[in-house]
Design an enzyme around this catalytic site. Structure first.
Site, PDB file in Angstrom:
ATOM      1  N   CYS A 265      -4.073   4.419  -7.093  1.00 20.96           N
ATOM      2  CA  CYS A 265      -4.916   5.618  -7.001  1.00 20.96           C
ATOM      3  C   CYS A 265      -4.435   6.638  -8.026  1.00 20.96           C
ATOM      4  CB  CYS A 265      -4.878   6.210  -5.602  1.00 20.96           C
ATOM      5  SG  CYS A 265      -5.162   5.024  -4.268  1.00 20.96           S
ATOM      6  N   GLY A 270      -1.398  12.586 -13.829  1.00 24.47           N
ATOM      7  CA  GLY A 270      -0.199  13.405 -13.913  1.00 24.47           C
ATOM      8  C   GLY A 270       1.040  12.666 -13.432  1.00 24.47           C
ATOM      9  N   LYS A 271       0.924  11.979 -12.289  1.00 25.91           N
ATOM     10  CA  LYS A 271       2.060  11.221 -11.772  1.00 25.91           C
ATOM     11  C   LYS A 271       2.339   9.997 -12.638  1.00 25.91           C
ATOM     12  CE  LYS A 271       1.271  12.827  -7.037  1.00 25.91           C
ATOM     13  NZ  LYS A 271       0.079  13.650  -7.338  1.00 25.91           N
ATOM     14  N   CYS A 381      -1.737  14.888  -0.235  1.00 23.40           N
ATOM     15  CA  CYS A 381      -1.768  16.349  -0.143  1.00 23.40           C
ATOM     16  C   CYS A 381      -2.452  16.825   1.136  1.00 23.40           C
ATOM     17  CB  CYS A 381      -2.435  16.956  -1.378  1.00 23.40           C
ATOM     18  SG  CYS A 381      -4.118  16.365  -1.710  1.00 23.40           S
TER      19      CYS A 381
END
Length: 453
Positions: A265, A270-271, A381
């Protein structure tokens, strides 16, 4: 003028017919779509691919619509209480469009830098165009004018929790207790700061950009109004936008040099970028081809490379198990309400329970792709334990080949306070000054580090 297919936004209407009216009409329409139809605000407010009414407006009016929508959602409960105080009698039970027009007007009067007279007059004009609200135009005029006169006294009505839907406040109180739940509600009333993750030298970039270094790699700019593309270092690929809390899960792997790493996913990337910079040979998975295009574009700007796979990760059988896997799972996003206040009104407990099932399935898939002694970080999140702590405990109960690999506070300089007694990561919006004015707070995040034995 007859109403067009978009309800009370009329056919052939142009903002030039009356400056500012088009923006108010569109704002009321989009507020209805978000609150009544549970449509995500991000898609509606996209200036290139969003709602047709928004796209037809000039950029300045598009910005005003976005400001009205986010403000009306962020302070929805307070606005309800203030309007009730200004009404002689309750609104008719089926007058949703009337309520949205009032909320658009009240948001401007109470919170935005818009002349009160313009907010009132254009709300009345919007009502006169909407056949469902025409007969209430006089009442709208009287209510909003009273609000304008008495706003200093009325603005103090209520408490932060009024701006949290009842279902969500119940969950926050049950999970965090009344005091912390109120602090989270207060933090939701303040827009989130702009955080950047830098490739290197956070202190140097903070000085260059006028920000504050946080942890290993975050620079917080606090209040920011403008295009991030114009900031130093963007074109050169020296940093990317990422909330400080969102940058923490990938850091739980430490040095990944020489390891095969899967980022499930993965978009918008960014990750993925963090895992590459940690030394990993990264394969990024995402089920959505358009989101994967965005990831590739982001990595290209950053001059980073990863193998990419589009499709359901459950259908992928790696030839060799991965040494490390990051699963930042799709979730209710209740930890991002400071940035996306629509989440409180587009999600509910049924959605959280549904998403927890999706996460459990993905966690099982990820577990089967991991090598023995490999590390798996599960994160999202959400503020709800059904999508975090409870889900991980159920997984560990069901999978005897996995154990928790507890996170130590010293692994996360500057964020050790977010490590729980169980060794997981849990951030909440009121942390680091959330709710104390602009420039503070964190997105709500959960992460657990697991090891296959």
């Amino acid at each position: 003028m007859p109403a067009g297919p978009d309800g009370f936004v009329p056919d052939g209407y142009s903002a030039g017919d009356r400056p500012g009216l088009g923006a108010r009409l569109v704002a009321a329409k989009l507020l209805s779509a978000i609150v009544d139809a549970k449509t995500s605000a991000d898609g509606l407010l996209d200036p290139t691919g969003g709602h047709p009414g928004l796209r037809a407006l000039e950029p300045r009016d598009q910005g005003l619509v976005k400001a009205i929508i986010l403000t009306a959602l962020r302070f929805r409960g307070t606005i309800d209480r203030v309007l009730d105080a200004c009404l002689d009698r309750p609104l008719p039970p089926n007058a949703a469009s009337l309520k949205h027009i009032l909320h658009v007007g009240a948001a401007q009067i109470l919170y935005l830098n818009v002349p009160d007279s313009a907010a009132v007059d254009l709300a009345v004009a919007a009502a006169n165009i909407d056949s469902r609200s025409q007969r209430f135009a006089g009442m709208i005029n009287a209510v909003l004018r009273r609000l304008s006169r008495e706003k200093e006294a009325l603005a103090s009505i209520g408490q932060p929790s009024d701006n949290v839907p009842e279902w969500l406040m119940r969950r926050l109180v049950a999970t965090y207790g009344p005091e912390q739940a109120q602090a989270i509600a207060l933090a939701h009333m303040t827009p989130a700061p702009l955080d950047l993750t830098v490739k290197a030298d956070a202190a140097g970039w903070a000085e260059r950009l006028g920000g504050t270094p946080l942890g290993r790699s975050t620079v917080r700019l606090g209040e920011f109004d403008g295009a991030v593309t114009g900031l130093a270092g963007f074109a050169e690929g020296d940093w990317w936008v990422q909330d400080a809390a969102a940058a923490l899960p990938a850091q739980l792997f430490g040095d990944l040099t020489g390891q095969r790493v899967a980022d499930l996913c993965a978009a918008p990337g960014g990750k993925t970028a963090q895992l590459i910079l940690a030394g990993g040979k990264v394969t990024a998975f995402d089920i959505n081809a358009n989101r994967m295009k965005r990831l590739k574009a982001n990595l290209e700007r950053l001059s980073l490379e990863a193998e990419t796979v589009v499709g359901d990760v459950a259908a992928h059988e790696p030839e060799t198990p991965f040494d490390a896997i990051l699963l930042d799972a799709p979730c209710s996003s209740t930890g991002t309400i400071r940035r996306h206040p629509d989440v409180a009104y587009t999600k509910d407990m049924a959605e959280i329970e549904k998403l927890a099932g999706v996460q459990a399935r993905l966690l099982g898939v990820a577990a089967d792709m991991l090598a023995v002694e490999g590390r798996l970080v599960f994160s999202n999140c959400s503020l709800d334990p059904l999508e975090g702590e409870d889900l991980v405990e159920a997984f560990l109960t069901a999978r005897s080949d996995f154990v928790r690999d507890p996170v130590l506070p010293e692994e996360l300089p500057g964020f050790g306070f977010a490590v729980t007694a169980a060794g997981d990561l849990r951030t909440t919006p009121e942390m680091m000054g959330g709710g104390e004015g602009t420039g503070g707070g964190l997105d709500g995040f959960f992460a657990a580090r697991l090891r296959r034995i």
